[in-house]
Motif scaffolding. Sequence first.
Motif, PDB file in Angstrom:
ATOM      1  N   HIS A  35      13.124  -6.534 -13.613  1.00 28.64           N
ATOM      2  CA  HIS A  35      12.323  -5.755 -12.664  1.00 28.64           C
ATOM      3  C   HIS A  35      11.628  -6.624 -11.615  1.00 28.64           C
ATOM      4  O   HIS A  35      11.015  -6.087 -10.682  1.00 28.64           O
ATOM      5  CB  HIS A  35      11.260  -4.950 -13.405  1.00 28.64           C
ATOM      6  N   MET A  36      11.689  -7.939 -11.751  1.00 30.46           N
ATOM      7  CA  MET A  36      10.835  -8.789 -10.934  1.00 30.46           C
ATOM      8  C   MET A  36      11.200  -8.796  -9.453  1.00 30.46           C
ATOM      9  O   MET A  36      10.317  -8.927  -8.593  1.00 30.46           O
ATOM     10  CB  MET A  36      10.826 -10.211 -11.490  1.00 30.46           C
ATOM     11  N   ASP A  37      12.473  -8.654  -9.114  1.00 31.34           N
ATOM     12  CA  ASP A  37      12.829  -8.597  -7.694  1.00 31.34           C
ATOM     13  C   ASP A  37      12.309  -7.315  -7.052  1.00 31.34           C
ATOM     14  O   ASP A  37      11.919  -7.310  -5.876  1.00 31.34           O
ATOM     15  CB  ASP A  37      14.347  -8.707  -7.517  1.00 31.34           C
ATOM     16  N   THR A  38      12.277  -6.237  -7.829  1.00 30.98           N
ATOM     17  CA  THR A  38      11.693  -4.993  -7.322  1.00 30.98           C
ATOM     18  C   THR A  38      10.194  -5.128  -7.163  1.00 30.98           C
ATOM     19  O   THR A  38       9.605  -4.622  -6.191  1.00 30.98           O
ATOM     20  CB  THR A  38      12.039  -3.825  -8.263  1.00 30.98           C
ATOM     21  N   VAL A  39       9.548  -5.830  -8.104  1.00 32.56           N
ATOM     22  CA  VAL A  39       8.114  -6.107  -7.972  1.00 32.56           C
ATOM     23  C   VAL A  39       7.842  -6.869  -6.681  1.00 32.56           C
ATOM     24  O   VAL A  39       6.902  -6.551  -5.929  1.00 32.56           O
ATOM     25  CB  VAL A  39       7.609  -6.925  -9.184  1.00 32.56           C
ATOM     26  N   THR A  40       8.664  -7.876  -6.418  1.00 33.88           N
ATOM     27  CA  THR A  40       8.515  -8.647  -5.180  1.00 33.88           C
ATOM     28  C   THR A  40       8.581  -7.743  -3.963  1.00 33.88           C
ATOM     29  O   THR A  40       7.781  -7.875  -3.021  1.00 33.88           O
ATOM     30  CB  THR A  40       9.608  -9.724  -5.091  1.00 33.88           C
ATOM     31  N   ALA A  41       9.516  -6.802  -3.983  1.00 33.31           N
ATOM     32  CA  ALA A  41       9.712  -5.902  -2.843  1.00 33.31           C
ATOM     33  C   ALA A  41       8.592  -4.886  -2.700  1.00 33.31           C
ATOM     34  O   ALA A  41       8.228  -4.507  -1.579  1.00 33.31           O
ATOM     35  CB  ALA A  41      11.050  -5.177  -2.985  1.00 33.31           C
ATOM     36  N   ILE A  42       8.010  -4.441  -3.825  1.00 35.60           N
ATOM     37  CA  ILE A  42       7.004  -3.379  -3.772  1.00 35.60           C
ATOM     38  C   ILE A  42       5.592  -3.942  -3.615  1.00 35.60           C
ATOM     39  O   ILE A  42       4.878  -3.591  -2.669  1.00 35.60           O
ATOM     40  CB  ILE A  42       7.090  -2.490  -5.024  1.00 35.60           C
ATOM     41  N   SER A  43       5.180  -4.798  -4.548  1.00 33.73           N
ATOM     42  CA  SER A  43       3.792  -5.270  -4.486  1.00 33.73           C
ATOM     43  C   SER A  43       3.655  -6.644  -3.851  1.00 33.73           C
ATOM     44  O   SER A  43       2.651  -6.927  -3.199  1.00 33.73           O
ATOM     45  CB  SER A  43       3.162  -5.279  -5.883  1.00 33.73           C
ATOM     46  N   GLY A  44       4.668  -7.516  -4.028  1.00 33.48           N
ATOM     47  CA  GLY A  44       4.585  -8.828  -3.385  1.00 33.48           C
ATOM     48  C   GLY A  44       4.580  -8.713  -1.873  1.00 33.48           C
ATOM     49  O   GLY A  44       3.724  -9.272  -1.183  1.00 33.48           O
ATOM     50  N   SER A  45       5.545  -7.978  -1.344  1.00 32.78           N
ATOM     51  CA  SER A  45       5.637  -7.756   0.099  1.00 32.78           C
ATOM     52  C   SER A  45       4.821  -6.545   0.549  1.00 32.78           C
ATOM     53  O   SER A  45       4.575  -6.370   1.745  1.00 32.78           O
ATOM     54  CB  SER A  45       7.100  -7.532   0.503  1.00 32.78           C
ATOM     55  N   GLY A  46       4.411  -5.721  -0.411  1.00 34.08           N
ATOM     56  CA  GLY A  46       3.773  -4.447  -0.101  1.00 34.08           C
ATOM     57  C   GLY A  46       2.592  -4.483   0.856  1.00 34.08           C
ATOM     58  O   GLY A  46       2.484  -3.616   1.733  1.00 34.08           O
ATOM     59  N   PRO A  47       1.667  -5.465   0.728  1.00 31.35           N
ATOM     60  CA  PRO A  47       0.545  -5.472   1.672  1.00 31.35           C
ATOM     61  C   PRO A  47       0.991  -5.500   3.134  1.00 31.35           C
ATOM     62  O   PRO A  47       0.349  -4.886   3.993  1.00 31.35           O
ATOM     63  CB  PRO A  47      -0.200  -6.755   1.302  1.00 31.35           C
ATOM     64  N   ALA A  48       2.117  -6.178   3.419  1.00 30.03           N
ATOM     65  CA  ALA A  48       2.595  -6.231   4.806  1.00 30.03           C
ATOM     66  C   ALA A  48       2.981  -4.849   5.320  1.00 30.03           C
ATOM     67  O   ALA A  48       2.790  -4.541   6.500  1.00 30.03           O
ATOM     68  CB  ALA A  48       3.795  -7.173   4.924  1.00 30.03           C
ATOM     69  N   TYR A  49       3.510  -4.000   4.436  1.00 33.32           N
ATOM     70  CA  TYR A  49       3.873  -2.654   4.873  1.00 33.32           C
ATOM     71  C   TYR A  49       2.626  -1.876   5.291  1.00 33.32           C
ATOM     72  O   TYR A  49       2.635  -1.158   6.304  1.00 33.32           O
ATOM     73  CB  TYR A  49       4.584  -1.881   3.753  1.00 33.32           C
ATOM     74  N   PHE A  50       1.567  -2.021   4.504  1.00 37.24           N
ATOM     75  CA  PHE A  50       0.340  -1.303   4.835  1.00 37.24           C
ATOM     76  C   PHE A  50      -0.306  -1.851   6.103  1.00 37.24           C
ATOM     77  O   PHE A  50      -0.862  -1.097   6.905  1.00 37.24           O
ATOM     78  CB  PHE A  50      -0.632  -1.359   3.652  1.00 37.24           C
ATOM     79  N   TYR A  51      -0.224  -3.173   6.286  1.00 40.69           N
ATOM     80  CA  TYR A  51      -0.757  -3.741   7.525  1.00 40.69           C
ATOM     81  C   TYR A  51       0.044  -3.251   8.727  1.00 40.69           C
ATOM     82  O   TYR A  51      -0.512  -3.028   9.814  1.00 40.69           O
ATOM     83  CB  TYR A  51      -0.734  -5.278   7.470  1.00 40.69           C
ATOM     84  N   PHE A  52       1.342  -3.094   8.536  1.00 42.52           N
ATOM     85  CA  PHE A  52       2.200  -2.574   9.609  1.00 42.52           C
ATOM     86  C   PHE A  52       1.778  -1.159   9.984  1.00 42.52           C
ATOM     87  O   PHE A  52       1.661  -0.817  11.174  1.00 42.52           O
ATOM     88  CB  PHE A  52       3.656  -2.592   9.142  1.00 42.52           C
ATOM     89  N   ALA A  68       5.811 -15.281 -12.251  1.00 44.70           N
ATOM     90  CA  ALA A  68       4.737 -14.387 -11.824  1.00 44.70           C
ATOM     91  C   ALA A  68       4.917 -14.025 -10.354  1.00 44.70           C
ATOM     92  O   ALA A  68       5.361 -14.850  -9.564  1.00 44.70           O
ATOM     93  CB  ALA A  68       3.374 -15.054 -12.030  1.00 44.70           C
ATOM     94  N   MET A  69       4.572 -12.808 -10.012  1.00 45.27           N
ATOM     95  CA  MET A  69       4.592 -12.384  -8.614  1.00 45.27           C
ATOM     96  C   MET A  69       3.251 -11.741  -8.270  1.00 45.27           C
ATOM     97  O   MET A  69       3.019 -10.566  -8.516  1.00 45.27           O
ATOM     98  CB  MET A  69       5.740 -11.399  -8.364  1.00 45.27           C
ATOM     99  N   PRO A  70       2.314 -12.554  -7.730  1.00 46.11           N
ATOM    100  CA  PRO A  70       1.053 -12.008  -7.230  1.00 46.11           C
ATOM    101  C   PRO A  70       1.226 -11.545  -5.783  1.00 46.11           C
ATOM    102  O   PRO A  70       2.306 -11.690  -5.198  1.00 46.11           O
ATOM    103  CB  PRO A  70       0.110 -13.207  -7.317  1.00 46.11           C
ATOM    104  N   ASN A  71       0.184 -10.993  -5.207  1.00 45.45           N
ATOM    105  CA  ASN A  71       0.224 -10.675  -3.784  1.00 45.45           C
ATOM    106  C   ASN A  71      -1.061 -11.140  -3.103  1.00 45.45           C
ATOM    107  O   ASN A  71      -2.008 -11.569  -3.764  1.00 45.45           O
ATOM    108  CB  ASN A  71       0.503  -9.184  -3.537  1.00 45.45           C
ATOM    109  N   THR A  72      -1.083 -11.072  -1.782  1.00 49.81           N
ATOM    110  CA  THR A  72      -2.171 -11.711  -1.034  1.00 49.81           C
ATOM    111  C   THR A  72      -3.556 -11.104  -1.244  1.00 49.81           C
ATOM    112  O   THR A  72      -4.549 -11.818  -1.015  1.00 49.81           O
ATOM    113  CB  THR A  72      -1.859 -11.723   0.480  1.00 49.81           C
TER     114      THR A  72
END
Length: 264
Positions: free
Chosen positions: A159-176, A113-117
Amino acid sequence: MIAIIGAGKMGEALLAGMLAKDHAQHEVLVTEPREEHADELRARYGIDVVPSEEAAKRADTLLLALKPHDMPALLQQIGHHLSAGTLVISVAAGLTTEALESHLPVSVPVVRAMPNTPALVGEGMTALAGGSHAGPEHLERAEQLLGTVGEVIRLEERHMDTVTAISGSGPAYFYFIAETMVEAGVAMGMPRDTAQRLVGHTVTGAAAMLEGTGEHPVVLRENVTSPGGTTAAALRELERHGVRTAFTDAIEAARDRSRSLSQS
């Protein structure tokens, strides 16, 4: 019985979500090696905090919320306590179901599973992929548990590594982006709290429109962009500086890092 092994921010978010969705305290165990934090968890949630081996013996579902580099040692420690009736759900970034299964007894069902913050506020986005021994009932169980902190989708492992890159790490991009917008407002003379309030509501409002309207982001962007207007001038500068390419490269770098975590 459910055991959450690892009670950091994500583990505690999942714990709080489960208890809020009618899981009784006696149905959930937690492991937490830091004694001070363990005491806080007992006081805050009224649950048992136990060693990982005891959790593995007592629970039929293990939710592993550890850092990737800590996972092999844990699996070696608890693996002999698991059976084909135990469901293992991992939220460790980058670790494939195959890598997890290699440390476990044969036939133990594994779900990656790959959740996000945003799970911390009940607005998480989680993707699930089942391992070679995970059936529909295991994916359904994982979906129910992780659905307590937001939305859940099922995907193939590839697809899970792409999920990690898009939604797992994604909140950090928006905070940036939000940080950059706030600092720009401050640089132009606006009080910081005002700039942060403006940016915060702008970001959440834009996200709500993206989710609520179902429109493609291009359509939503064009609706804001009047010919020759202020938004057009700003977007022209972003394109001139290669922001689109930079974001694509950044997401690919995150995906590649996720792959390398499993290989290492």
